[in-house]
Design a protein around this motif. Structure first.
Motif, mmCIF file in Angstrom:
data_model
loop_
_atom_site.group_PDB
_atom_site.id
_atom_site.type_symbol
_atom_site.label_atom_id
_atom_site.label_comp_id
_atom_site.label_asym_id
_atom_site.label_seq_id
_atom_site.Cartn_x
_atom_site.Cartn_y
_atom_site.Cartn_z
ATOM 1 N N TYR A 90 10.169 4.651 -11.607
ATOM 2 C CA TYR A 90 9.129 5.609 -11.251
ATOM 3 C C TYR A 90 8.172 5.014 -10.223
ATOM 4 C CZ TYR A 90 10.477 7.146 -15.998
ATOM 5 O OH TYR A 90 11.156 7.502 -17.126
ATOM 6 N N ALA A 91 7.567 5.897 -9.408
ATOM 7 C CA ALA A 91 6.486 5.532 -8.498
ATOM 8 C C ALA A 91 5.189 6.148 -9.016
ATOM 9 C CB ALA A 91 6.781 6.016 -7.092
ATOM 10 N N HIS A 92 4.072 5.411 -8.908
ATOM 11 C CA HIS A 92 2.773 5.871 -9.399
ATOM 12 C C HIS A 92 1.747 5.902 -8.275
ATOM 13 C CE1 HIS A 92 4.321 5.398 -13.408
ATOM 14 N NE2 HIS A 92 4.388 4.073 -13.316
ATOM 15 N N GLY A 93 0.860 6.872 -8.343
ATOM 16 C CA GLY A 93 -0.293 6.936 -7.456
ATOM 17 C C GLY A 93 -1.487 7.457 -8.234
ATOM 18 N N GLY A 94 -2.672 6.888 -7.989
ATOM 19 C CA GLY A 94 -3.810 7.338 -8.776
ATOM 20 C C GLY A 94 -5.141 6.910 -8.195
ATOM 21 N N PHE A 95 -6.157 6.920 -9.049
ATOM 22 C CA PHE A 95 -7.498 6.505 -8.640
ATOM 23 C C PHE A 95 -8.153 5.767 -9.804
ATOM 24 C CE2 PHE A 95 -7.943 10.657 -10.561
ATOM 25 C CZ PHE A 95 -9.103 10.585 -11.305
ATOM 26 N N ILE A 96 -9.294 5.138 -9.549
ATOM 27 C CA ILE A 96 -10.018 4.371 -10.559
ATOM 28 C C ILE A 96 -11.223 5.174 -11.024
ATOM 29 C CG2 ILE A 96 -11.290 2.241 -11.021
ATOM 30 C CD1 ILE A 96 -9.627 0.948 -8.761
ATOM 31 N N ILE A 97 -11.371 5.322 -12.333
ATOM 32 C CA ILE A 97 -12.519 6.043 -12.887
ATOM 33 C C ILE A 97 -13.748 5.135 -12.889
ATOM 34 C CG2 ILE A 97 -13.476 7.162 -14.934
ATOM 35 C CD1 ILE A 97 -10.691 7.979 -15.726
ATOM 36 N N ALA A 98 -14.845 5.614 -12.315
ATOM 37 C CA ALA A 98 -16.115 4.866 -12.333
ATOM 38 C C ALA A 98 -16.857 5.232 -13.611
ATOM 39 C CB ALA A 98 -16.938 5.195 -11.107
ATOM 40 N N HIS A 99 -16.442 4.657 -14.753
ATOM 41 C CA HIS A 99 -17.028 5.032 -16.040
ATOM 42 C C HIS A 99 -18.350 4.323 -16.309
ATOM 43 C CE1 HIS A 99 -14.431 1.522 -16.820
ATOM 44 N NE2 HIS A 99 -15.352 1.173 -17.705
#
Length: 359
Positions: free
Chosen positions: A30-39
């Protein structure tokens, strides 16, 4: 482009190896793409890049050899290797190895909707360093715990091949064993290909063991170490003793309630810098809590969730309540061990190593 080539060659290798697999298996790339949550406001400066990565995994179809296979409608048990590039020199890259349960929620025609939950270990290449990387507030140790949860839609395009689309969340944290430790949360979209060693696998129901409804009692103790802050690198010993009772709700789960006492040696050091105590006697740092929880069993392994409140807390540090997530494993019907993460208000407090006895 490089990720696509890696997945292409990995899938070819998977297909060759999988032909010889004796147990029904699924091999995926699988390939993944995402973002980082500024919690937290302390990490907003890090949540500016979009991580990308890839994953290789193998899933084994449960066959009913153990009772819990049938209780969960024959889920798959998987093992994965996940790589992320955070495209940020302060965060670097990560490598994670996990084991997981993948349960089918819905089947319709050639497609199926699955839910996956996994735990493992992650290695982060860049961590907090006072001299060279003081802006990295999410991780201060190379070795971290890894939590992965994901919804997946798998669609068969050929008897042995399927395409996968997923929506998930990846979390890496060291459980406050070293600070700073805000942890990193990465929501992802995933796309991949699966190779199925058999076109379809039909499971047959078997006789389940008798359901025992009687109360179960346990006594246990924990040990853990925590750090106060990044400037104090000493590790302080934390321990607790618990008495609990469990009421079986069904063959898969127990309702748990109990009481426990805590002794955190870091709180005595914390009192010395607490300006609200200036000129006053230091209150007792020991705590007593009561809790209500749930155990979800997979054979000898259980997923624990608890919510507790401090009935005795003279020194008001942290929140008046606590949460706990953990894994419990029974070596025998009587003796068990567990690895728990104790949390205060969604912030890791201490990673606990537990041993106990069930009556």
């Amino acid at each position: 482009m490089r990720v696509c080539l890696i997945l292409f060659f990995a899938l070819i290798s998977i297909g060759v190896f999988a032909q010889q697999a004796a147990q029904p298996c699924i091999f995926g790339a699988y390939a993944h793409g995402g973002f980082i949550i500024a919690h937290s406001p302390l990490m907003q400066h890090l949540a500016v890049s979009h991580p990308t990565g890839f994953e290789l995994n193998v899933q084994k179809q449960t066959t009913g050899k153990k009772a819990w296979h049938q209780l969960y409608q024959f889920p798959k048990v998987g093992y994965s290797l996940v790589y992320f590039n955070y495209h940020n020199p302060k965060l670097g890259r990560s490598f994670a190895a996990s084991t997981y349960i993948n349960k089918t929620l819905l089947r319709a025609g050639k497609g199926e909707l699955n839910y996956r939950l996994g735990l493992g270990v992650a290695y982060l290449t860049e961590g907090y360093d006072q001299e060279t990387n003081h802006k990295n507030s999410v991780a201060s140790s190379a070795i971290n715990a890894a939590l992965q949860t994901r919804f997946e839609y798998d669609y068969r395009v050929a008897p042995h091949y399927s395409l996968l689309l997923g929506l998930g969340l990846n979390h890496y944290s060291n459980g406050a064993t070293k600070k700073p430790n805000l942890g990193i949360n990465i929501p992802t979209m995933s796309f991949g290909v699966n190779f199925h060693t058999v076109p379809a696998y039909i499971t047959e129901p078997k006789t389940l063991p008798e359901f025992n409804k009687k109360l179960l009692y346990t006594i246990s103790t924990t040990a853990g170490w925590r750090q106060i802050g990044p400037l104090d690198t000493r590790k302080y010993f934390v321990q607790s003793v618990s008495l609990a009772a469990a009421k079986p709700l069904n063959r898969k789960s127990n309702l748990v309630f109990g009481a426990e006492g805590f002794y955190d040696r870091s709180l005595k050091v914390q009192q010395q810098t607490d300006t609200t105590l200036t000129g006053k006697p230091f209150p007792d740092t020991k705590k007593i809590g009561v809790f209500l929880g749930h155990e979800l069993w997979f054979g000898d392994l259980a997923l624990e969730t608890q919510l507790g409140f401090y009935a005795y807390r003279p020194y008001k540090s942290g929140t008046p309540y606590y949460e706990r997530l953990g894994l419990k494993y029974h070596f025998t019907p009587k003796i068990f061990t567990a690895l728990d993460l104790k949390i205060h208000g969604f912030a890791a407090d201490v990673l606990e190593y537990r041993v106990g006895y069930r009556f």
